[in-house]
Scaffold this motif. Structure first.
Motif, PDB file in Angstrom:
ATOM      1  N   PRO A  62       0.808  -1.232   0.000  1.00  0.00           N
ATOM      2  CA  PRO A  62       0.000   0.000   0.000  1.00  0.00           C
ATOM      3  C   PRO A  62       0.838   1.277   0.000  1.00  0.00           C
ATOM      4  O   PRO A  62       0.306   2.364  -0.269  1.00  0.00           O
ATOM      5  CB  PRO A  62      -0.827  -0.107   1.293  1.00  0.00           C
ATOM      6  N   ASP A  63       2.140   1.159   0.276  1.00  0.00           N
ATOM      7  CA  ASP A  63       3.012   2.347   0.208  1.00  0.00           C
ATOM      8  C   ASP A  63       3.207   2.802  -1.244  1.00  0.00           C
ATOM      9  O   ASP A  63       3.574   3.937  -1.506  1.00  0.00           O
ATOM     10  CB  ASP A  63       4.389   2.047   0.802  1.00  0.00           C
ATOM     11  N   TYR A  64       2.988   1.889  -2.172  1.00  0.00           N
ATOM     12  CA  TYR A  64       3.274   2.194  -3.582  1.00  0.00           C
ATOM     13  C   TYR A  64       2.066   2.141  -4.512  1.00  0.00           C
ATOM     14  O   TYR A  64       2.142   2.622  -5.639  1.00  0.00           O
ATOM     15  CB  TYR A  64       4.342   1.235  -4.121  1.00  0.00           C
ATOM     16  N   PHE A  65       0.975   1.497  -4.073  1.00  0.00           N
ATOM     17  CA  PHE A  65      -0.169   1.303  -4.972  1.00  0.00           C
ATOM     18  C   PHE A  65      -1.476   1.763  -4.334  1.00  0.00           C
ATOM     19  O   PHE A  65      -1.742   1.458  -3.169  1.00  0.00           O
ATOM     20  CB  PHE A  65      -0.321  -0.182  -5.340  1.00  0.00           C
ATOM     21  N   ILE A  66      -2.264   2.487  -5.107  1.00  0.00           N
ATOM     22  CA  ILE A  66      -3.620   2.846  -4.677  1.00  0.00           C
ATOM     23  C   ILE A  66      -4.597   2.002  -5.493  1.00  0.00           C
ATOM     24  O   ILE A  66      -4.583   2.044  -6.727  1.00  0.00           O
ATOM     25  CB  ILE A  66      -3.901   4.342  -4.893  1.00  0.00           C
ATOM     26  N   VAL A  67      -5.397   1.200  -4.797  1.00  0.00           N
ATOM     27  CA  VAL A  67      -6.400   0.361  -5.452  1.00  0.00           C
ATOM     28  C   VAL A  67      -7.772   0.807  -4.962  1.00  0.00           C
ATOM     29  O   VAL A  67      -7.978   0.989  -3.755  1.00  0.00           O
ATOM     30  CB  VAL A  67      -6.192  -1.139  -5.104  1.00  0.00           C
ATOM     31  N   ASP A  68      -8.685   1.011  -5.903  1.00  0.00           N
ATOM     32  CA  ASP A  68     -10.030   1.470  -5.534  1.00  0.00           C
ATOM     33  C   ASP A  68     -11.026   0.772  -6.454  1.00  0.00           C
ATOM     34  O   ASP A  68     -10.622   0.105  -7.423  1.00  0.00           O
ATOM     35  CB  ASP A  68     -10.091   2.998  -5.707  1.00  0.00           C
ATOM     36  N   SER A  69     -12.318   0.915  -6.148  1.00  0.00           N
ATOM     37  CA  SER A  69     -13.336   0.340  -7.033  1.00  0.00           C
ATOM     38  C   SER A  69     -14.512   1.276  -7.157  1.00  0.00           C
ATOM     39  O   SER A  69     -14.690   2.190  -6.343  1.00  0.00           O
ATOM     40  CB  SER A  69     -13.779  -1.037  -6.518  1.00  0.00           C
ATOM     41  N   ALA A  70     -15.309   1.048  -8.190  1.00  0.00           N
ATOM     42  CA  ALA A  70     -16.476   1.891  -8.471  1.00  0.00           C
ATOM     43  C   ALA A  70     -17.440   1.107  -9.346  1.00  0.00           C
ATOM     44  O   ALA A  70     -17.088   0.051  -9.893  1.00  0.00           O
ATOM     45  CB  ALA A  70     -16.041   3.173  -9.185  1.00  0.00           C
ATOM     46  N   GLY A  71     -18.660   1.643  -9.493  1.00  0.00           N
ATOM     47  CA  GLY A  71     -19.661   1.032 -10.363  1.00  0.00           C
ATOM     48  C   GLY A  71     -20.068   1.998 -11.465  1.00  0.00           C
ATOM     49  O   GLY A  71     -19.986   3.217 -11.272  1.00  0.00           O
ATOM     50  N   THR A  72     -20.516   1.452 -12.585  1.00  0.00           N
ATOM     51  CA  THR A  72     -20.979   2.338 -13.664  1.00  0.00           C
ATOM     52  C   THR A  72     -22.420   2.792 -13.410  1.00  0.00           C
ATOM     53  O   THR A  72     -22.888   3.735 -14.030  1.00  0.00           O
ATOM     54  CB  THR A  72     -20.898   1.638 -15.032  1.00  0.00           C
ATOM     55  N   ALA A  73     -23.138   2.110 -12.507  1.00  0.00           N
ATOM     56  CA  ALA A  73     -24.515   2.488 -12.173  1.00  0.00           C
ATOM     57  C   ALA A  73     -24.567   3.111 -10.779  1.00  0.00           C
ATOM     58  O   ALA A  73     -23.677   2.877  -9.956  1.00  0.00           O
ATOM     59  CB  ALA A  73     -25.418   1.265 -12.225  1.00  0.00           C
ATOM     60  N   ALA A  74     -25.627   3.881 -10.526  1.00  0.00           N
ATOM     61  CA  ALA A  74     -25.722   4.621  -9.264  1.00  0.00           C
ATOM     62  C   ALA A  74     -26.594   3.936  -8.209  1.00  0.00           C
ATOM     63  O   ALA A  74     -26.686   4.419  -7.086  1.00  0.00           O
ATOM     64  CB  ALA A  74     -26.281   6.023  -9.542  1.00  0.00           C
ATOM     65  N   TYR A  75     -27.205   2.774  -8.562  1.00  0.00           N
ATOM     66  CA  TYR A  75     -28.205   2.173  -7.664  1.00  0.00           C
ATOM     67  C   TYR A  75     -27.765   2.003  -6.219  1.00  0.00           C
ATOM     68  O   TYR A  75     -28.578   2.077  -5.306  1.00  0.00           O
ATOM     69  CB  TYR A  75     -28.623   0.743  -8.082  1.00  0.00           C
ATOM     70  N   HIS A  76     -26.503   1.686  -6.010  1.00  0.00           N
ATOM     71  CA  HIS A  76     -26.095   1.244  -4.667  1.00  0.00           C
ATOM     72  C   HIS A  76     -25.117   2.196  -3.979  1.00  0.00           C
ATOM     73  O   HIS A  76     -24.449   1.800  -3.011  1.00  0.00           O
ATOM     74  CB  HIS A  76     -25.487  -0.156  -4.758  1.00  0.00           C
ATOM     75  N   ILE A  77     -25.032   3.429  -4.462  1.00  0.00           N
ATOM     76  CA  ILE A  77     -24.075   4.393  -3.898  1.00  0.00           C
ATOM     77  C   ILE A  77     -24.198   4.456  -2.369  1.00  0.00           C
ATOM     78  O   ILE A  77     -25.299   4.543  -1.832  1.00  0.00           O
ATOM     79  CB  ILE A  77     -24.290   5.804  -4.505  1.00  0.00           C
ATOM     80  N   GLY A  78     -23.054   4.384  -1.705  1.00  0.00           N
ATOM     81  CA  GLY A  78     -23.016   4.486  -0.241  1.00  0.00           C
ATOM     82  C   GLY A  78     -23.227   3.179   0.486  1.00  0.00           C
ATOM     83  O   GLY A  78     -23.022   3.102   1.701  1.00  0.00           O
TER      84      GLY A  78
END
Ligand code: 4NP
Length: 145
Positions: free
Chosen positions: A23-39
């Motif tokens: 984690p000192d060298y890499f940022i990994v994240d995720s997301a969705g193309t749809a908004a149904y489940h935000i939060g």
């Protein structure tokens, strides 16, 4: 890591890849193309299969993929061909576009295979998705060793 809802596949992909990188060298994240489940938290079945494999993804919350993600990340992995198209439609130029990859092409290059959406299936679907993503993420992580 991008799927449709950001509650089943991409949270697993985020957790798995994070577990394989410093984690000192890499940022990994995720997301969705749809908004149904935000939060929302990841689906309980994704949390369970991750936990079974020693990975805690319960701190994640769903968000939507946005055009600015192209400025923040070097690589964007789509879980399926529909997500791939929707991500590409937000690209501003060629340098954005070349960041977008189909994650299963890490295992079987150029085949453009999709990680099956496990949302409406049973627990076995989540195990199958976990195994595929673990294999793909091992290949991704090994390319940085
Ligand atoms: P994911 O799975 O894209 O892997 O997070 C889905 C989650 C929710 C829905 C579809 C797929 N949905 O239709 O609400």
């Amino acid at each position: 890591m991008v799927c449709l809802g950001n509650i089943c596949r991409s949270p697993l992909a985020e957790g798995i890849l994070k577990s394989k990188l410093n984690p000192d060298y890499f940022i990994v994240d995720s997301a969705g193309t749809a908004a149904y489940h935000i939060g929302e938290l990841p689906d309980y079945r994704s949390i369970a299969i991750a936990k079974k494999n020693g990975i805690d993804i319960s701190n994640q919350r769903a968000r939507k993929f946005i055009a600015n993600d192209f400025n923040e990340f070097d690589l964007i992995y789509a879980m399926d061909s529909e997500n791939y198209k929707n991500i590409c439609s937000l690209a501003k130029n060629e340098s954005d576009l070349i960041k977008v990859k189909m994650i299963l092409n890490e295992i079987e290059p150029t085949k453009d295979l999709s990680v099956p959406d496990p949302y409406y299936g049973g627990d076995r679907g989540f195990e199958n998705v976990y195994e595929m993503l673990d294999k793909a993420c091992s290949i991704i992580a090994s390319s940085y060793l």
